[in-house]
Motif scaffolding. Structure first.
Motif, PDB file in Angstrom:
ATOM      1  N   PHE A  99       0.791  -1.145  -0.094  1.00 44.99           N
ATOM      2  CA  PHE A  99      -0.010  -0.150  -0.042  1.00 44.99           C
ATOM      3  C   PHE A  99       0.843   1.307  -0.150  1.00 44.99           C
ATOM      4  CE2 PHE A  99      -2.500  -3.264   2.132  1.00 44.99           C
ATOM      5  CZ  PHE A  99      -3.652  -3.380   1.154  1.00 44.99           C
ATOM      6  N   CYS A 100       1.961   1.231   0.592  1.00 46.05           N
ATOM      7  CA  CYS A 100       2.863   2.419   0.626  1.00 46.05           C
ATOM      8  C   CYS A 100       3.480   2.511  -0.703  1.00 46.05           C
ATOM      9  CB  CYS A 100       4.097   1.994   1.549  1.00 46.05           C
ATOM     10  SG  CYS A 100       3.655   1.901   3.225  1.00 46.05           S
ATOM     11  N   GLY A 101       3.863   1.427  -1.490  1.00 57.26           N
ATOM     12  CA  GLY A 101       4.086   1.469  -3.073  1.00 57.26           C
ATOM     13  C   GLY A 101       3.288   2.079  -3.776  1.00 57.26           C
ATOM     14  N   ARG A 102       2.107   1.660  -3.522  1.00 55.99           N
ATOM     15  CA  ARG A 102       0.852   2.140  -4.432  1.00 55.99           C
ATOM     16  C   ARG A 102       0.866   3.858  -4.288  1.00 55.99           C
ATOM     17  NH1 ARG A 102      -5.140   0.444  -2.682  1.00 55.99           N
ATOM     18  NH2 ARG A 102      -4.346  -1.691  -3.342  1.00 55.99           N
ATOM     19  N   HIS A 103       0.667   4.170  -2.763  1.00 60.52           N
ATOM     20  CA  HIS A 103       1.083   5.765  -2.530  1.00 60.52           C
ATOM     21  C   HIS A 103       2.044   6.365  -3.419  1.00 60.52           C
ATOM     22  CE1 HIS A 103       0.682   9.633  -0.622  1.00 60.52           C
ATOM     23  NE2 HIS A 103       2.049   9.393  -0.542  1.00 60.52           N
ATOM     24  N   VAL A 104       3.311   5.616  -3.297  1.00 53.41           N
ATOM     25  CA  VAL A 104       4.554   6.363  -3.992  1.00 53.41           C
ATOM     26  C   VAL A 104       4.305   6.274  -5.538  1.00 53.41           C
ATOM     27  CG1 VAL A 104       6.906   6.111  -4.431  1.00 53.41           C
ATOM     28  CG2 VAL A 104       5.917   5.657  -2.211  1.00 53.41           C
ATOM     29  N   ARG A 105       3.565   5.625  -6.075  1.00 48.39           N
ATOM     30  CA  ARG A 105       3.337   5.245  -7.508  1.00 48.39           C
ATOM     31  C   ARG A 105       2.417   6.344  -7.872  1.00 48.39           C
ATOM     32  NH1 ARG A 105       3.826   0.026  -6.395  1.00 48.39           N
ATOM     33  NH2 ARG A 105       1.418  -0.138  -6.419  1.00 48.39           N
ATOM     34  N   ASP A 106       1.165   6.362  -7.173  1.00 48.07           N
ATOM     35  CA  ASP A 106      -0.005   6.893  -7.716  1.00 48.07           C
ATOM     36  C   ASP A 106      -0.348   8.230  -7.242  1.00 48.07           C
ATOM     37  OD1 ASP A 106      -0.362   4.400  -8.982  1.00 48.07           O
ATOM     38  OD2 ASP A 106      -1.980   3.818  -7.599  1.00 48.07           O
ATOM     39  N   THR A 107       0.118   8.596  -5.951  1.00 46.05           N
ATOM     40  CA  THR A 107      -0.225   9.641  -5.288  1.00 46.05           C
ATOM     41  C   THR A 107       0.650  10.814  -5.149  1.00 46.05           C
ATOM     42  OG1 THR A 107      -2.277   8.585  -4.362  1.00 46.05           O
ATOM     43  CG2 THR A 107      -1.790  10.649  -3.372  1.00 46.05           C
ATOM     44  N   ALA A 108       1.990  10.352  -4.626  1.00 45.87           N
ATOM     45  CA  ALA A 108       3.110  10.938  -4.150  1.00 45.87           C
ATOM     46  C   ALA A 108       3.469  12.201  -5.293  1.00 45.87           C
ATOM     47  CB  ALA A 108       3.958  10.164  -3.669  1.00 45.87           C
ATOM     48  N   PRO A 109       3.527  11.591  -6.452  1.00 42.48           N
ATOM     49  CA  PRO A 109       4.035  12.534  -7.649  1.00 42.48           C
ATOM     50  C   PRO A 109       2.966  13.574  -7.798  1.00 42.48           C
ATOM     51  CG  PRO A 109       4.175  10.312  -8.531  1.00 42.48           C
ATOM     52  CD  PRO A 109       3.333  10.333  -7.138  1.00 42.48           C
ATOM     53  N   GLN A 110       1.848  13.436  -7.448  1.00 43.47           N
ATOM     54  CA  GLN A 110       0.653  14.545  -7.880  1.00 43.47           C
ATOM     55  C   GLN A 110       0.984  15.629  -6.524  1.00 43.47           C
ATOM     56  OE1 GLN A 110      -3.242  13.422  -9.462  1.00 43.47           O
ATOM     57  NE2 GLN A 110      -2.706  11.489  -8.770  1.00 43.47           N
ATOM     58  N   ILE A 111       1.070  14.959  -5.311  1.00 44.70           N
ATOM     59  CA  ILE A 111       1.496  15.889  -4.202  1.00 44.70           C
ATOM     60  C   ILE A 111       2.540  16.829  -4.250  1.00 44.70           C
ATOM     61  CG2 ILE A 111       1.840  15.887  -1.718  1.00 44.70           C
ATOM     62  CD1 ILE A 111       0.071  13.438  -1.438  1.00 44.70           C
ATOM     63  N   ASP A 112       3.620  16.064  -4.957  1.00 46.31           N
ATOM     64  CA  ASP A 112       4.832  16.778  -5.250  1.00 46.31           C
ATOM     65  C   ASP A 112       4.645  17.934  -6.080  1.00 46.31           C
ATOM     66  OD1 ASP A 112       7.912  16.669  -4.714  1.00 46.31           O
ATOM     67  OD2 ASP A 112       7.794  16.450  -6.801  1.00 46.31           O
ATOM     68  N   LYS A 113       3.989  17.611  -7.231  1.00 47.29           N
ATOM     69  CA  LYS A 113       3.998  18.688  -8.359  1.00 47.29           C
ATOM     70  C   LYS A 113       3.033  19.864  -7.630  1.00 47.29           C
ATOM     71  CE  LYS A 113       1.976  19.144 -12.922  1.00 47.29           C
ATOM     72  NZ  LYS A 113       1.369  18.742 -13.917  1.00 47.29           N
ATOM     73  N   ASP A 162      10.756   1.627  -5.961  1.00 51.64           N
ATOM     74  CA  ASP A 162      10.501   0.926  -7.392  1.00 51.64           C
ATOM     75  C   ASP A 162      10.829  -0.597  -7.488  1.00 51.64           C
ATOM     76  OD1 ASP A 162       9.935   3.488  -8.275  1.00 51.64           O
ATOM     77  OD2 ASP A 162      11.892   3.880  -9.083  1.00 51.64           O
ATOM     78  N   ASN A 163      11.579  -1.082  -6.377  1.00 47.62           N
ATOM     79  CA  ASN A 163      11.950  -2.540  -6.512  1.00 47.62           C
ATOM     80  C   ASN A 163      11.535  -3.282  -5.220  1.00 47.62           C
ATOM     81  OD1 ASN A 163      14.264  -2.690  -8.838  1.00 47.62           O
ATOM     82  ND2 ASN A 163      14.418  -0.700  -8.002  1.00 47.62           N
ATOM     83  N   GLN A 164      10.508  -2.935  -4.855  1.00 45.14           N
ATOM     84  CA  GLN A 164       9.980  -3.503  -3.668  1.00 45.14           C
ATOM     85  C   GLN A 164      10.097  -5.067  -3.640  1.00 45.14           C
ATOM     86  OE1 GLN A 164       6.018  -1.661  -2.951  1.00 45.14           O
ATOM     87  NE2 GLN A 164       6.709  -1.288  -1.036  1.00 45.14           N
ATOM     88  N   ASN A 165       9.602  -5.714  -4.938  1.00 48.98           N
ATOM     89  CA  ASN A 165       9.740  -7.127  -4.778  1.00 48.98           C
ATOM     90  C   ASN A 165      11.089  -7.764  -4.698  1.00 48.98           C
ATOM     91  OD1 ASN A 165       6.848  -7.291  -4.830  1.00 48.98           O
ATOM     92  ND2 ASN A 165       6.832  -7.121  -6.918  1.00 48.98           N
ATOM     93  N   LYS A 166      12.099  -6.832  -4.632  1.00 48.76           N
ATOM     94  CA  LYS A 166      13.420  -7.373  -4.868  1.00 48.76           C
ATOM     95  C   LYS A 166      14.380  -6.478  -4.112  1.00 48.76           C
ATOM     96  CE  LYS A 166      13.802  -5.855  -9.508  1.00 48.76           C
ATOM     97  NZ  LYS A 166      14.358  -6.086 -10.839  1.00 48.76           N
ATOM     98  N   LEU A 167      14.049  -6.157  -2.742  1.00 51.00           N
ATOM     99  CA  LEU A 167      14.847  -5.330  -2.092  1.00 51.00           C
ATOM    100  C   LEU A 167      16.142  -5.938  -1.702  1.00 51.00           C
ATOM    101  CD1 LEU A 167      12.183  -4.199   0.540  1.00 51.00           C
ATOM    102  CD2 LEU A 167      13.265  -2.897  -1.432  1.00 51.00           C
ATOM    103  N   GLU A 168      16.342  -7.104  -1.525  1.00 56.69           N
ATOM    104  CA  GLU A 168      17.426  -7.544  -1.005  1.00 56.69           C
ATOM    105  C   GLU A 168      18.188  -8.532  -2.457  1.00 56.69           C
ATOM    106  OE1 GLU A 168      16.326 -10.194   2.410  1.00 56.69           O
ATOM    107  OE2 GLU A 168      17.151  -8.645   3.825  1.00 56.69           O
ATOM    108  N   ALA A 236      -3.407   3.987   1.502  1.00 52.82           N
ATOM    109  CA  ALA A 236      -3.046   4.495   0.185  1.00 52.82           C
ATOM    110  C   ALA A 236      -4.513   5.154  -0.344  1.00 52.82           C
ATOM    111  CB  ALA A 236      -2.764   3.539  -0.683  1.00 52.82           C
ATOM    112  N   GLN A 237      -4.612   6.273   0.076  1.00 54.32           N
ATOM    113  CA  GLN A 237      -5.719   7.203  -0.282  1.00 54.32           C
ATOM    114  C   GLN A 237      -5.677   7.933  -1.667  1.00 54.32           C
ATOM    115  OE1 GLN A 237      -8.270   9.276   2.414  1.00 54.32           O
ATOM    116  NE2 GLN A 237      -7.271   8.390   4.038  1.00 54.32           N
ATOM    117  N   PRO A 238      -6.614   8.094  -2.459  1.00 50.85           N
ATOM    118  CA  PRO A 238      -6.293   8.670  -3.696  1.00 50.85           C
ATOM    119  C   PRO A 238      -5.762  10.270  -3.452  1.00 50.85           C
ATOM    120  CG  PRO A 238      -8.708   8.836  -3.290  1.00 50.85           C
ATOM    121  CD  PRO A 238      -8.159   7.973  -2.164  1.00 50.85           C
ATOM    122  N   PHE A 239      -5.621  10.854  -4.334  1.00 51.43           N
ATOM    123  CA  PHE A 239      -4.879  12.615  -4.548  1.00 51.43           C
ATOM    124  C   PHE A 239      -6.059  13.196  -3.981  1.00 51.43           C
ATOM    125  CE2 PHE A 239      -4.393  16.463  -6.715  1.00 51.43           C
ATOM    126  CZ  PHE A 239      -3.382  17.011  -5.967  1.00 51.43           C
TER     127      PHE A 239
END
Length: 264
Positions: A99-113, A162-168, A236-239
């Protein structure tokens, strides 16, 4: 009544087992059948135990409300945006949390911009690795702090999400963002950044954070490293959800701080 239902359920499962494979049942010895029935019985008992625990939890009453208007210490925490921005958004996150990954992908860029790059919002990131579920999250959090020692905190932060499924292993991520890997390895092996992650966890627990991602909005006090939160958003709420709360606070004037003497 409950015992009769349980015996009926076991009997039904036994009949299904026999009808599904009659030839196999005939070929098996009575000992084998008893062992299978015993194993099935134990499985059902475990399922009933789990269901009872869930039922007890649901019937225990309303959950305790998280504390409101908590004070968070943001000194030496990684941040983006203008330090004097009117609002501060504090994010508690976990590098292994989907869910953190979803926020980073879907919402964080809009908040940043919309808010960070325009000087309206300062964004502060705090680690809250859920170690009981995500066994790589704590070391990933350490890796970002070790990258910060070389001035590349946010590069590592973004790389890991960006690589949550292969952190290590973490070393290839250090190489990918151009770190001195020997210094990175030394930092990771020393464990010196673990204490900072524990402090983040303590801040999360003080604030009543029970899951990730969790966000707090507060008015920024340029003269203090602490903030008093005024809004909480969970998950992971919407923008649009962030937009509504941020715009509402931007349109308001913050309450005057209480006069209780100077803070150290």
């Amino acid at each position: 009544m409950r015992n009769r239902s349980f015996r009926w359920f076991i009997g039904l499962l036994f009949l299904i087992l026999l009808s599904a494979s009659p030839l196999r049942a005939q070929q098996q010895s009575s000992t084998d059948l008893r062992n299978e029935i015993q194993a099935l019985t134990e499985t059902v008992k475990e399922m009933q135990k789990d269901l009872q625990e869930i039922k007890t939890l649901l019937q225990s009453g309303k959950p305790v409300a998280p504390p409101q208007n908590v004070v968070l210490d943001l000194s030496n925490k990684p941040s983006q945006g203008d330090a004097t921005a009117k609002l501060t958004l504090v994010e508690f996150s976990d590098f292994q949390c989907p869910f953190c990954g979803r926020h980073v992908r879907d919402t964080a860029p809009q908040i940043d911009k919309e808010y960070v790059k325009t000087g309206k919002l300062r964004h502060v990131f705090l680690n809250y690795p859920l170690e009981s579920m995500h066994n790589a999250a704590f070391k990933a959090a350490e890796a970002t702090n070790c990258a910060a020692e070389q001035g590349k905190y946010w590069e590592m932060n973004h790389r890991l999400f960006d690589n949550q499924n292969k952190l290590e292993p973490l070393r290839p991520h250090a190489e990918a963002i151009g770190l001195d890997v020997q210094k990175f390895d030394e930092c990771m092996n020393s464990g010196r950044q673990a204490a900072a992650i524990r402090l983040n966890i303590a801040e999360a627990q003080k604030a009543g954070v029970s899951g990730t991602p969790t966000f707090f909005l507060a008015y920024t006090d340029p003269k203090s490293s602490t903030i008093k939160t005024v809004r909480r958003l969970t998950g992971a709420q919407p923008f649009a959800a962030f937009q509504a709360e941020i715009n509402k606070l931007l349109a308001e004037e913050p309450a005057a701080p209480e006069q209780k003497g100077s803070q150290n």
